[in-house]
Scaffold this active site. Sequence first.
Site, PDB file in Angstrom:
ATOM      1  N   ARG A  36       0.814  -1.223   0.000  1.00 36.94           N
ATOM      2  CA  ARG A  36       0.000   0.000   0.000  1.00 36.94           C
ATOM      3  C   ARG A  36       0.855   1.285   0.000  1.00 36.94           C
ATOM      4  O   ARG A  36       0.451   2.299  -0.556  1.00 36.94           O
ATOM      5  CB  ARG A  36      -0.925  -0.015   1.228  1.00 36.94           C
ATOM      6  CG  ARG A  36      -1.913   1.134   1.294  1.00 36.94           C
ATOM      7  CD  ARG A  36      -2.886   0.904   2.458  1.00 36.94           C
ATOM      8  NE  ARG A  36      -3.476   2.146   2.925  1.00 36.94           N
ATOM      9  CZ  ARG A  36      -4.653   2.595   2.511  1.00 36.94           C
ATOM     10  NH1 ARG A  36      -5.368   1.929   1.651  1.00 36.94           N
ATOM     11  NH2 ARG A  36      -5.106   3.733   2.993  1.00 36.94           N
ATOM     12  N   ILE A  62      -7.236   7.848  -1.239  1.00 34.25           N
ATOM     13  CA  ILE A  62      -7.214   6.386  -1.226  1.00 34.25           C
ATOM     14  C   ILE A  62      -8.016   6.025   0.027  1.00 34.25           C
ATOM     15  O   ILE A  62      -7.816   6.592   1.089  1.00 34.25           O
ATOM     16  CB  ILE A  62      -5.757   5.855  -1.183  1.00 34.25           C
ATOM     17  CG1 ILE A  62      -5.706   4.331  -1.074  1.00 34.25           C
ATOM     18  CG2 ILE A  62      -4.947   6.466  -0.069  1.00 34.25           C
ATOM     19  CD1 ILE A  62      -4.254   3.768  -1.186  1.00 34.25           C
ATOM     20  N   SER A  63      -8.966   5.085  -0.099  1.00 34.57           N
ATOM     21  CA  SER A  63      -9.849   4.751   1.024  1.00 34.57           C
ATOM     22  C   SER A  63      -9.077   4.101   2.161  1.00 34.57           C
ATOM     23  O   SER A  63      -8.014   3.520   1.959  1.00 34.57           O
ATOM     24  CB  SER A  63     -10.947   3.791   0.566  1.00 34.57           C
ATOM     25  OG  SER A  63     -11.595   4.289  -0.575  1.00 34.57           O
ATOM     26  N   GLN A  64      -9.644   4.164   3.372  1.00 31.35           N
ATOM     27  CA  GLN A  64      -8.965   3.546   4.519  1.00 31.35           C
ATOM     28  C   GLN A  64      -8.985   2.019   4.360  1.00 31.35           C
ATOM     29  O   GLN A  64      -9.933   1.461   3.804  1.00 31.35           O
ATOM     30  CB  GLN A  64      -9.641   3.983   5.812  1.00 31.35           C
ATOM     31  CG  GLN A  64     -10.866   3.192   6.177  1.00 31.35           C
ATOM     32  CD  GLN A  64     -11.588   3.787   7.367  1.00 31.35           C
ATOM     33  OE1 GLN A  64     -12.324   4.740   7.235  1.00 31.35           O
ATOM     34  NE2 GLN A  64     -11.362   3.206   8.528  1.00 31.35           N
TER      35      GLN A  64
END
Length: 238
Positions: A36, A62-64
Amino acid sequence: MGEESFAAERRRMVEELRRFGIRDERVLAAMGNVPRHLFVPEHIRHLAYEDTPLPIGHGQTISQPYIVALMTQALGLKGEEKVLELGTGSGYQAAILCELSREVFSIERVPDLAKTARRRLTELGYRRNVHIRVGDGTLGWPEEAPFDRIIVTGGLPGIPEPLWEQLAEGGALVAPVGGRYDQYLWLYSKERGRPRRQALCPCTFVPILGAHGFPTEGNRKGGLSRPFDSQDLREGDG
Ligand code: SAH
């Protein structure tokens, strides 16, 4: 930070996801594989494995990790699916999908983000089963339809008609639906052409802009398309 400590951070993130209730071992393994930190801007790499959304430029995020895991788990991927993603962003969710399905088609509105995501995914070896296109994802990708699964990684005012049409019978679609600033995450499934939905959780995504999304400057009447009304929906168990 070196690769070793990123790997350690990633293992810690996976344990945290487990504690938060993610149970699909394939999803946990994929989240443990994808680096990530290579999907976020260099100056915030040290935050990559925190359970938080992060800025990726162009006002997008960017999503959690928890939300990525939850949405992916909801799709119930077994490995043979053809998947459509709306909102490529950094390409992180697309990489997770690549690990878990046969082929991924992802659409991004911002050309620069699409370009960076494509380069990253190629460098990481995901080129074989991922296709990224620049455009308005609310129109879907008709030439490649039907899709077994559809995942929308930005907020929508309703489910766009073209997406529903491009979802295969027996398929599933996960999307945040609601207002521009907060939404509810739903899992829809198509059973004999009819929608069935299951509530996942409240959430906050950046908006999907476009013909069937929220309006942009040039398109003041976006967000009007709804393939079905709420009374047509049968609530699921969850
Ligand atoms: N899945 C991404 C996060 C996406 S954030 C990741 O893993 O990093 C939502 C993305 O949707 C943003 O990049 C935004 O530019 C894009 N977007 C907004 N409207 C869109 C549309 N109509 N079609 C395709 N992408 C859109």
